[in-house]
Write a protein that holds these residues in place. Structure first.
Motif, PDB file in Angstrom:
ATOM      1  N   HIS A 190     -90.071  55.743   2.196  1.00  0.00           N
ATOM      2  CA  HIS A 190     -88.684  55.260   2.191  1.00  0.00           C
ATOM      3  C   HIS A 190     -88.363  54.567   0.869  1.00  0.00           C
ATOM      4  O   HIS A 190     -87.283  54.763   0.301  1.00  0.00           O
ATOM      5  CB  HIS A 190     -88.438  54.316   3.371  1.00  0.00           C
ATOM      6  N   THR A 191     -89.305  53.782   0.369  1.00  0.00           N
ATOM      7  CA  THR A 191     -89.103  53.102  -0.916  1.00  0.00           C
ATOM      8  C   THR A 191     -88.951  54.110  -2.044  1.00  0.00           C
ATOM      9  O   THR A 191     -88.088  53.959  -2.912  1.00  0.00           O
ATOM     10  CB  THR A 191     -90.283  52.150  -1.214  1.00  0.00           C
ATOM     11  N   GLU A 192     -89.774  55.161  -2.029  1.00  0.00           N
ATOM     12  CA  GLU A 192     -89.695  56.194  -3.067  1.00  0.00           C
ATOM     13  C   GLU A 192     -88.350  56.916  -3.010  1.00  0.00           C
ATOM     14  O   GLU A 192     -87.715  57.146  -4.042  1.00  0.00           O
ATOM     15  CB  GLU A 192     -90.837  57.200  -2.916  1.00  0.00           C
ATOM     16  N   LEU A 193     -87.905  57.269  -1.818  1.00  0.00           N
ATOM     17  CA  LEU A 193     -86.605  57.932  -1.679  1.00  0.00           C
ATOM     18  C   LEU A 193     -85.480  57.018  -2.140  1.00  0.00           C
ATOM     19  O   LEU A 193     -84.530  57.471  -2.780  1.00  0.00           O
ATOM     20  CB  LEU A 193     -86.398  58.374  -0.230  1.00  0.00           C
ATOM     21  N   THR A 194     -85.599  55.740  -1.853  1.00  0.00           N
ATOM     22  CA  THR A 194     -84.596  54.765  -2.308  1.00  0.00           C
ATOM     23  C   THR A 194     -84.625  54.645  -3.825  1.00  0.00           C
ATOM     24  O   THR A 194     -83.572  54.552  -4.464  1.00  0.00           O
ATOM     25  CB  THR A 194     -84.847  53.391  -1.649  1.00  0.00           C
ATOM     26  N   THR A 195     -85.815  54.677  -4.409  1.00  0.00           N
ATOM     27  CA  THR A 195     -85.961  54.601  -5.866  1.00  0.00           C
ATOM     28  C   THR A 195     -85.285  55.785  -6.554  1.00  0.00           C
ATOM     29  O   THR A 195     -84.708  55.649  -7.625  1.00  0.00           O
ATOM     30  CB  THR A 195     -87.458  54.559  -6.254  1.00  0.00           C
ATOM     31  N   LEU A 196     -85.356  56.957  -5.929  1.00  0.00           N
ATOM     32  CA  LEU A 196     -84.741  58.151  -6.507  1.00  0.00           C
ATOM     33  C   LEU A 196     -83.228  58.189  -6.305  1.00  0.00           C
ATOM     34  O   LEU A 196     -82.536  58.954  -6.971  1.00  0.00           O
ATOM     35  CB  LEU A 196     -85.377  59.409  -5.907  1.00  0.00           C
ATOM     36  N   GLY A 197     -82.717  57.362  -5.419  1.00  0.00           N
ATOM     37  CA  GLY A 197     -81.293  57.349  -5.106  1.00  0.00           C
ATOM     38  C   GLY A 197     -80.368  57.183  -6.295  1.00  0.00           C
ATOM     39  O   GLY A 197     -79.362  57.888  -6.401  1.00  0.00           O
ATOM     40  N   PRO A 198     -80.647  56.253  -7.212  1.00  0.00           N
ATOM     41  CA  PRO A 198     -79.740  56.043  -8.344  1.00  0.00           C
ATOM     42  C   PRO A 198     -79.690  57.183  -9.363  1.00  0.00           C
ATOM     43  O   PRO A 198     -78.820  57.207 -10.220  1.00  0.00           O
ATOM     44  CB  PRO A 198     -80.271  54.775  -9.012  1.00  0.00           C
ATOM     45  N   TYR A 199     -80.632  58.125  -9.280  1.00  0.00           N
ATOM     46  CA  TYR A 199     -80.612  59.246 -10.215  1.00  0.00           C
ATOM     47  C   TYR A 199     -79.503  60.214  -9.809  1.00  0.00           C
ATOM     48  O   TYR A 199     -79.569  60.810  -8.743  1.00  0.00           O
ATOM     49  CB  TYR A 199     -81.952  59.990 -10.205  1.00  0.00           C
ATOM     50  N   PRO A 200     -78.506  60.408 -10.672  1.00  0.00           N
ATOM     51  CA  PRO A 200     -77.426  61.333 -10.316  1.00  0.00           C
ATOM     52  C   PRO A 200     -77.883  62.789 -10.266  1.00  0.00           C
ATOM     53  O   PRO A 200     -77.243  63.611  -9.630  1.00  0.00           O
ATOM     54  CB  PRO A 200     -76.396  61.161 -11.432  1.00  0.00           C
ATOM     55  N   LEU A 201     -78.990  63.103 -10.941  1.00  0.00           N
ATOM     56  CA  LEU A 201     -79.452  64.488 -10.978  1.00  0.00           C
ATOM     57  C   LEU A 201     -80.962  64.547 -10.804  1.00  0.00           C
ATOM     58  O   LEU A 201     -81.706  63.914 -11.540  1.00  0.00           O
ATOM     59  CB  LEU A 201     -79.080  65.151 -12.316  1.00  0.00           C
ATOM     60  N   LEU A 202     -81.402  65.301  -9.797  1.00  0.00           N
ATOM     61  CA  LEU A 202     -82.817  65.654  -9.643  1.00  0.00           C
ATOM     62  C   LEU A 202     -82.920  67.148  -9.875  1.00  0.00           C
ATOM     63  O   LEU A 202     -82.186  67.917  -9.272  1.00  0.00           O
ATOM     64  CB  LEU A 202     -83.332  65.355  -8.234  1.00  0.00           C
ATOM     65  N   VAL A 203     -83.833  67.542 -10.740  1.00  0.00           N
ATOM     66  CA  VAL A 203     -84.062  68.958 -10.991  1.00  0.00           C
ATOM     67  C   VAL A 203     -85.405  69.327 -10.367  1.00  0.00           C
ATOM     68  O   VAL A 203     -86.409  68.660 -10.614  1.00  0.00           O
ATOM     69  CB  VAL A 203     -84.069  69.277 -12.502  1.00  0.00           C
ATOM     70  N   VAL A 204     -85.389  70.355  -9.537  1.00  0.00           N
ATOM     71  CA  VAL A 204     -86.597  70.851  -8.882  1.00  0.00           C
ATOM     72  C   VAL A 204     -86.851  72.256  -9.425  1.00  0.00           C
ATOM     73  O   VAL A 204     -86.152  73.197  -9.075  1.00  0.00           O
ATOM     74  CB  VAL A 204     -86.440  70.881  -7.343  1.00  0.00           C
ATOM     75  N   ASP A 205     -87.851  72.370 -10.273  1.00  0.00           N
ATOM     76  CA  ASP A 205     -88.163  73.653 -10.907  1.00  0.00           C
ATOM     77  C   ASP A 205     -89.255  74.373 -10.113  1.00  0.00           C
ATOM     78  O   ASP A 205     -90.035  73.752  -9.399  1.00  0.00           O
ATOM     79  CB  ASP A 205     -88.636  73.391 -12.338  1.00  0.00           C
ATOM     80  N   GLU A 206     -89.297  75.662 -10.231  1.00  0.00           N
ATOM     81  CA  GLU A 206     -90.338  76.508  -9.649  1.00  0.00           C
ATOM     82  C   GLU A 206     -90.420  76.396  -8.127  1.00  0.00           C
ATOM     83  O   GLU A 206     -91.505  76.415  -7.550  1.00  0.00           O
ATOM     84  CB  GLU A 206     -91.691  76.197 -10.292  1.00  0.00           C
ATOM     85  N   VAL A 207     -89.293  76.343  -7.466  1.00  0.00           N
ATOM     86  CA  VAL A 207     -89.264  76.229  -6.009  1.00  0.00           C
ATOM     87  C   VAL A 207     -89.908  77.447  -5.362  1.00  0.00           C
ATOM     88  O   VAL A 207     -90.644  77.317  -4.385  1.00  0.00           O
ATOM     89  CB  VAL A 207     -87.817  76.038  -5.492  1.00  0.00           C
ATOM     90  N   GLY A 208     -89.689  78.620  -5.884  1.00  0.00           N
ATOM     91  CA  GLY A 208     -90.204  79.832  -5.272  1.00  0.00           C
ATOM     92  C   GLY A 208     -91.665  80.108  -5.526  1.00  0.00           C
ATOM     93  O   GLY A 208     -92.206  81.076  -5.018  1.00  0.00           O
TER      94      GLY A 208
END
Length: 107
Positions: A53-71
């Motif tokens: 939960h703390t990690e997800l909260t920490t990522l909250g302020p980032y307006p953009l998360l890029v997830v590469d190589e999903v496939g």
């Protein structure tokens, strides 16, 4: 909002994502960029430490998360659940870009 970009191998998805991330940084936005495997590893480590939960909260302020190589990875049940929590935590609050290979039936 979750956005996904699917192209064939070698078409520049990672290059495009890096350019998008750089442009967002130039516009003074915070960006977090990692492969799907790296995101899952990061979430699993914090989950096992009891701090998801703390990690997800920490990522909250980032307006953009890029997830590469999903496939490129096969999600086991726990990994899929953690990745789902990341996506659902950000749903309608921030932007995610996922880059993946198209399904085989679309190639």
């Amino acid at each position: 909002m979750l956005q996904s970009v699917a192209f064939s191998p070698g078409t520049g998805k990672t290059h495009l994502a890096i350019g998008l991330a750089i442009r967002a940084c130039q516009a003074s936005h915070r960006v977090a960029f990692a492969t799907a495997a790296q995101w899952v590893d990061r979430l699993a480590a914090t989950h096992h430490a009891g701090h998801l939960h703390t990690e997800l909260t920490t990522l909250g302020p980032y307006p953009l998360l890029v997830v590469d190589e999903v496939g490129y990875i096969h999600f086991e049940a726990e990994a899929a659940n953690l990745f789902f929590q990341l996506v659902s935590n950000r749903y309608e609050r921030a932007l995610m870009r996922g880059l993946q290979q198209p399904p085989h039936h679309l190639k």
